[in-house]
Design an enzyme around this catalytic site. Sequence first.
Site, PDB file in Angstrom:
ATOM      1  N   GLY A   1       0.827  -1.214   0.000  1.00  0.00           N
ATOM      2  CA  GLY A   1       0.000   0.000   0.000  1.00  0.00           C
ATOM      3  C   GLY A   1       0.854   1.254   0.000  1.00  0.00           C
ATOM      4  CB  ALA A   2       2.122   3.473  -2.578  1.00  0.00           C
TER       5      ALA A   2
ATOM      6  CB  VAL B   1      -1.478   8.497   4.394  1.00  0.00           C
ATOM      7  CG1 VAL B   1      -0.933   9.797   4.902  1.00  0.00           C
ATOM      8  CG2 VAL B   1      -2.687   8.748   3.543  1.00  0.00           C
TER       9      VAL B   1
ATOM     10  CD  GLU C   1      -1.459   1.679  -4.186  1.00  0.00           C
ATOM     11  OE1 GLU C   1      -1.178   1.876  -2.992  1.00  0.00           O
ATOM     12  OE2 GLU C   1      -2.627   1.469  -4.575  1.00  0.00           O
TER      13      GLU C   1
ATOM     14  CG  HIS D   1      10.919  39.763   2.356  1.00  0.00           C
ATOM     15  ND1 HIS D   1      11.024  38.795   1.388  1.00  0.00           N
ATOM     16  CD2 HIS D   1      12.145  40.313   2.506  1.00  0.00           C
ATOM     17  CE1 HIS D   1      12.275  38.779   0.945  1.00  0.00           C
ATOM     18  NE2 HIS D   1      12.981  39.681   1.611  1.00  0.00           N
TER      19      HIS D   1
HETATM   20  P1  NAI Z   1      -4.621   4.653   2.524  1.00  0.00           P
HETATM   21  O1  NAI Z   1      -6.036   4.524   2.128  1.00  0.00           O
HETATM   22  O2  NAI Z   1      -4.012   5.978   2.613  1.00  0.00           O
HETATM   23  O3  NAI Z   1      -3.716   3.813   1.534  1.00  0.00           O
HETATM   24  C1  NAI Z   1      -3.899   2.445   1.331  1.00  0.00           C
HETATM   25  C2  NAI Z   1      -3.272   2.081   0.014  1.00  0.00           C
HETATM   26  O4  NAI Z   1      -3.223   0.670  -0.071  1.00  0.00           O
HETATM   27  C3  NAI Z   1      -4.069   2.591  -1.183  1.00  0.00           C
HETATM   28  O5  NAI Z   1      -3.222   3.274  -2.066  1.00  0.00           O
HETATM   29  C4  NAI Z   1      -4.641   1.324  -1.780  1.00  0.00           C
HETATM   30  O6  NAI Z   1      -4.819   1.391  -3.173  1.00  0.00           O
HETATM   31  C5  NAI Z   1      -3.587   0.308  -1.392  1.00  0.00           C
HETATM   32  N1  NAI Z   1      -4.078  -1.076  -1.346  1.00  0.00           N
HETATM   33  C6  NAI Z   1      -5.248  -1.532  -0.854  1.00  0.00           C
HETATM   34  N2  NAI Z   1      -5.315  -2.877  -0.992  1.00  0.00           N
HETATM   35  C7  NAI Z   1      -4.155  -3.268  -1.548  1.00  0.00           C
HETATM   36  C8  NAI Z   1      -3.628  -4.533  -1.926  1.00  0.00           C
HETATM   37  N3  NAI Z   1      -4.318  -5.662  -1.750  1.00  0.00           N
HETATM   38  N4  NAI Z   1      -2.403  -4.574  -2.495  1.00  0.00           N
HETATM   39  C9  NAI Z   1      -1.675  -3.431  -2.677  1.00  0.00           C
HETATM   40  N5  NAI Z   1      -2.137  -2.209  -2.347  1.00  0.00           N
HETATM   41  C10 NAI Z   1      -3.360  -2.131  -1.781  1.00  0.00           C
HETATM   42  O7  NAI Z   1      -4.527   3.851   3.901  1.00  0.00           O
HETATM   43  P2  NAI Z   1      -3.357   3.757   4.974  1.00  0.00           P
HETATM   44  O8  NAI Z   1      -2.079   4.230   4.419  1.00  0.00           O
HETATM   45  O9  NAI Z   1      -3.468   2.392   5.540  1.00  0.00           O
HETATM   46  O10 NAI Z   1      -3.835   4.791   6.057  1.00  0.00           O
HETATM   47  C11 NAI Z   1      -5.140   4.658   6.632  1.00  0.00           C
HETATM   48  C12 NAI Z   1      -5.740   5.990   6.875  1.00  0.00           C
HETATM   49  O11 NAI Z   1      -5.119   6.602   7.993  1.00  0.00           O
HETATM   50  C13 NAI Z   1      -5.542   6.972   5.727  1.00  0.00           C
HETATM   51  O12 NAI Z   1      -6.549   6.834   4.766  1.00  0.00           O
HETATM   52  C14 NAI Z   1      -5.631   8.281   6.402  1.00  0.00           C
HETATM   53  O13 NAI Z   1      -6.962   8.663   6.473  1.00  0.00           O
HETATM   54  C15 NAI Z   1      -5.113   7.989   7.797  1.00  0.00           C
HETATM   55  N6  NAI Z   1      -3.739   8.502   7.900  1.00  0.00           N
HETATM   56  C16 NAI Z   1      -3.549   9.835   7.761  1.00  0.00           C
HETATM   57  C17 NAI Z   1      -2.293  10.357   7.829  1.00  0.00           C
HETATM   58  C18 NAI Z   1      -2.117  11.813   7.635  1.00  0.00           C
HETATM   59  O14 NAI Z   1      -3.097  12.529   7.668  1.00  0.00           O
HETATM   60  N7  NAI Z   1      -0.896  12.301   7.452  1.00  0.00           N
HETATM   61  C19 NAI Z   1      -1.119   9.525   8.084  1.00  0.00           C
HETATM   62  C20 NAI Z   1      -1.438   8.124   8.167  1.00  0.00           C
HETATM   63  C21 NAI Z   1      -2.708   7.658   8.103  1.00  0.00           C
END
Ligand code: NAI
Length: 476
Positions: A190-191, A193, A213, A455
Amino acid sequence: MKKFDVLVIGAGPAGYVAAVRAAQLGKSVACVEKWKGPNGEPALGGTCLNVGCIPSKALLESSENYEKVLHAFGDHGIRCTGVEFDVARMLARKDAVVAKNTKGIEFLFRKNKVAWLKGHARFAGTAAGGYRIEIAGDDGTEAVVAAHVIIATGSKARHLPGVPVDNVRICDNEGALALPSVPKKLGVIGAGVIGLELGSVWRRLGADVTILEALPTFLAACDEAVAKEAWKSFTKEQGLKITLGVRLGEIRQGKAGVRIEYTEADGSAHVLECDRLIVSIGRIPNTDGLGLESVGIAVDGRGFIEVDDHCRTAAPGVFAVGDVVRGPMLAHKGEEEGVMAAEIIAGQAGHVNYATIPWVIYTSPEIAWVGKTEQQLKAEGAAYKTGTFPFSANGRALSQGEPGGFVKVLADASTDRILGVHVIHAHASEQVAEAVLAMEFMAAAEDVARTCHAHPSLSEVMKEAMLGVDKRSIHL
Ligand code: NAI
Ligand code: FAD
């Protein structure tokens, strides 16, 4: 049986903020929380403070400092030799930062007279004066009655079917924030966040990081220009290996590591062998054992509690906020919803403007945005103008040695109203706040362009990008 005006279930950012706000408005409030910290002691703060936003930012800061000492300080004439890092010390610092934050919520609860009930809460139907909630704690089960309930039970990591997470070899966010040493080879599924933020942490400390990803597009939610710049920076400049469009095959855990079979978009078969694997494929809402059916509350097809625009559920006086309902899974989105629910309960006109919720990805450079992307506006057939300004033309960015990235503004072609702002830069998280405020006040690009900015400051890039909407940037 104890009675409360408002009972909040969950003390993450959505829940604890709702509890504090309801108490500020004169309600008698309790907040139920079942979380236990690393030593088994009860802890407030939810995912965000314990295993999410805060610990990840602590490790991002430590690892970025290390990378700066290695690669950036020389340019300032600062010679550093024999630089070493100590993972145990970094993790201990992270834990101390977490503890300081969670203790801060305890203080806020005491200050606002919010009762902290420890244990797992579930609805057990209605009772005279409201809803009966049963709380199963270490010392047995206690029942309380609340006139209003705010459900803020948050979310948990989604796991791959048939691939158990042990948080030793195969980790979700909890294990990924506590690796005891730097893996030689780290795999990430998963690429999104988490994959990018935590992949960056361990890469900076020396791991060879490969991210797989499923989607064919990198950072599909970002403006394309930003995603393109980020791709260049993360892959070519920093050495994160990211493969898009993969289909996972068998994932097997052995004594020495993890073996991942996958196919690429062109159909070619590959195997990734790594010491540790982070699974970061999104999160799922927490509704297990909540007894929702006893009060007629439904969940949608993806398990989110169904709510209206004001976070009201189907049960009168019961609200649901934060990660457990639709919308982005972001701490500040949950906080706004928590405040809205508390204010509506107190008879006020609570409101959340979902169009101005900022997003930040805390990579290096950071990525931050608010509002629409250019591809969204194109798809809508909207008439828009753009203004873009690079940090490389800003004196402060140059003096800080952080000239990469840009601000891109999208504004309505006829009214000049700001429709979206996208920032990629080392300090994008701070810069986007100005754009959020401008959009909240329905500003035109010209409003910001005619506002005096100090500035030298990075904020001048925002002003110049706003000027750029009218093709009148001064320094370009
Ligand atoms: P995410 O939704 O950001 O990314 C998950 C990624 O995994 C997606 O690109 C998706 O296409 C990919 N994916 C899903 N199934 C897959 C598979 N079987 N094989 C390969 N790739 C696959 O979810 P993530 O990174 O787990 O984070 C969860 C949530 O936590 C985020 O949606 C965000 O809302 C929150 N978060 C926010 C942060 C911030 O605001 N800076 C930092 C970390 C998390
Ligand atoms: P949570 O924080 O999940 O809190 C819910 C609480 O409810 C938990 O403490 C849980 O124990 C409790 N609970 C659940 N069920 C019950 C029950 N039945 N009885 C009693 N208690 C219960 N978001 C950002 O905005 N910025 C970031 O930088 C950021 N970084 C992140 C990094 C990582 C690694 C992760 C995993 C997430 C990150 N997020 C970030 C997302 C953010 O953590 C969540 O959006 C936020 O925590 C959601 O808040 P919440 O209050 O809805 O739920």
